[in-house]
Design an enzyme around this catalytic site. Structure first.
Site, PDB file in Angstrom:
ATOM      1  N   HIS A   1      33.781  46.813  39.174  1.00 26.22           N
ATOM      2  CA  HIS A   1      34.837  45.598  39.164  1.00 26.22           C
ATOM      3  C   HIS A   1      35.915  45.788  38.212  1.00 26.22           C
ATOM      4  O   HIS A   1      36.002  46.611  36.964  1.00 26.22           O
ATOM      5  CB  HIS A   1      34.208  44.376  39.267  1.00 26.22           C
ATOM      6  CG  HIS A   1      33.526  43.981  40.355  1.00 26.22           C
ATOM      7  ND1 HIS A   1      32.151  44.295  40.708  1.00 26.22           N
ATOM      8  CD2 HIS A   1      33.824  42.953  41.298  1.00 26.22           C
ATOM      9  CE1 HIS A   1      31.748  43.467  41.762  1.00 26.22           C
ATOM     10  NE2 HIS A   1      32.840  42.837  42.261  1.00 26.22           N
TER      11      HIS A   1
ATOM     12  N   LYS B   1      36.878  40.482  35.341  1.00 25.58           N
ATOM     13  CA  LYS B   1      35.643  39.669  35.906  1.00 25.58           C
ATOM     14  C   LYS B   1      34.809  39.154  34.668  1.00 25.58           C
ATOM     15  O   LYS B   1      34.353  39.658  33.631  1.00 25.58           O
ATOM     16  CB  LYS B   1      34.907  40.836  36.924  1.00 25.58           C
ATOM     17  CG  LYS B   1      33.791  39.956  37.533  1.00 25.58           C
ATOM     18  CD  LYS B   1      33.148  40.814  38.858  1.00 25.58           C
ATOM     19  CE  LYS B   1      32.081  39.904  39.247  1.00 25.58           C
ATOM     20  NZ  LYS B   1      32.281  38.740  39.840  1.00 25.58           N
TER      21      LYS B   1
END
Ligand SMILES: NC(=O)C1=CN([C@@H]2O[C@H](COP(=O)(O)OP(=O)(O)OC[C@H]3O[C@@H](n4cnc5c(N)ncnc54)[C@H](OP(=O)(O)O)[C@@H]3O)[C@@H](O)[C@H]2O)C=CC1
Ligand SMILES: O=C(O)C1=N[C@H](C(=O)O)C[C@H](O)C1
Length: 246
Positions: free
Chosen positions: A134, A138
């Site tokens: 990711h 995040k």
């Protein structure tokens, strides 16, 4: 022409919230009636029939308690759900029998299929590990998608009577083997340039199988979010995952 669905977006200024506002605004059967950002009163959303929540794991439960208490349906993409949190949501819903809540760890259709394929493959392989990747902003790790995938795989392995995976590691720097989610190792990568990606790597004697999904743009989540916003009106109680809606 039938009435439009009044929708409020919580976390509207965020990466996902911004996309959801655009998608709801462009949907002919929906009307964006409110946006709620951090520090703003939830009462802004009181006229909505459905709230769509893409906030933070620390904020979402209070938002759900508020919405369910007022008879407002909820579509939730925010991560960080545990069995304990689901139990709490079910308890609130028991007091409001007509209200629906859909919590989906991933609204991408390809990601839902990736999880289904992984659950199907799980019984045939001795080893399996998950690598999720990711963007570095995040907040949580491992991702909700990876945790959900690990739970599906663990359930499929248990049903098939598979033994614990082979792993002779006796000496490791903490974290080197990833997080243990119900017996499945999950590795979380964070790097600039990434959006949301996951590989499920299976191993058996003489062969491997890799199932991979990539979200290259947050637009990939919008068809699933809009589907859930329509479907939640006729699905009282808690629905976990997008698969039952497809
Ligand atoms: N299910 C799915 O398909 C997907 C799920 N996600 C999940 O969605 C969540 C949001 O992701 P993302 O958009 O990238 O994150 P962002 O940090 O970009 O957005 C979250 C937003 O929520 C705001 N916020 C925090 N608390 C509240 C509150 N109480 N009420 C209203 N707004 C609040 C934040 O404000 P501030 O920054 O000021 O705190 C921020 O603007 C994450 O949990 C992520 O994992 C993401 C993509 C897809
Ligand atoms: O934070 C994100 O970006 C994402 N979060 C969800 C998760 O935790 O699985 C869904 C997707 O991976 C994007």
């Amino acid at each position: 022409m039938s009435e439009t669905i009044p929708v409020a977006v919580l976390g509207a200024a965020g990466r996902m919230g911004t996309e959801v506002c655009k998608a709801v605004g462009a949907a002919p059967d929906m009307e964006l009636t409110a946006t709620v950002d951090a520090g703003e009163p939830l009462d802004k959303a009181a006229a909505a029939r459905v709230i769509v929540d893409f906030t933070t794991p620390g904020a979402v439960m209070e938002n759900l308690r508020w919405a369910i208490g007022r008879g407002i349906h909820a579509v939730v993409g925010t991560s960080g759900f545990t069995e304990e949190k689901f139990g709490q949501v079910r308890a609130w819903l028991a007091e409001k029998p007509g209200v629906g809540v859909v919590v989906a760890p991933n609204f991408g259709i390809g990601a839902v299929l990736m999880m289904e394929f992984a659950a199907k493959a799980a019984r045939y392989f001795e080893s399996v590990e998950i690598i999720e990747q990711h963007h570095p902003r995040k907040l949580d790790a491992p991702s909700g998608t990876a945790t959900h995938t690990a739970r599906l795989i663990a359930a499929a392995r248990a049903e098939a009577g598979l033994a614990t995976m082979p792993d002779a590691t006796a000496d490791e720097i903490p974290g080197a083997r990833g997080a243990d989610v119900e017996g499945v190792r999950v590795h979380a990568v964070r790097a600039t340039g990434l959006i949301a990606h996951q590989e499920v790597l299976f191993g058996a004697l003489g062969e491997t199988l890799t199932i991979r999904h990539d979200s290259l743009d947050r637009a990939s989540f919008m068809p699933g979010v809009l589907l859930a916003t329509r479907e939640v009106l006729t699905r009282p109680g808690l629905t976990v995952g997008l698969a039952p809606l497809l």
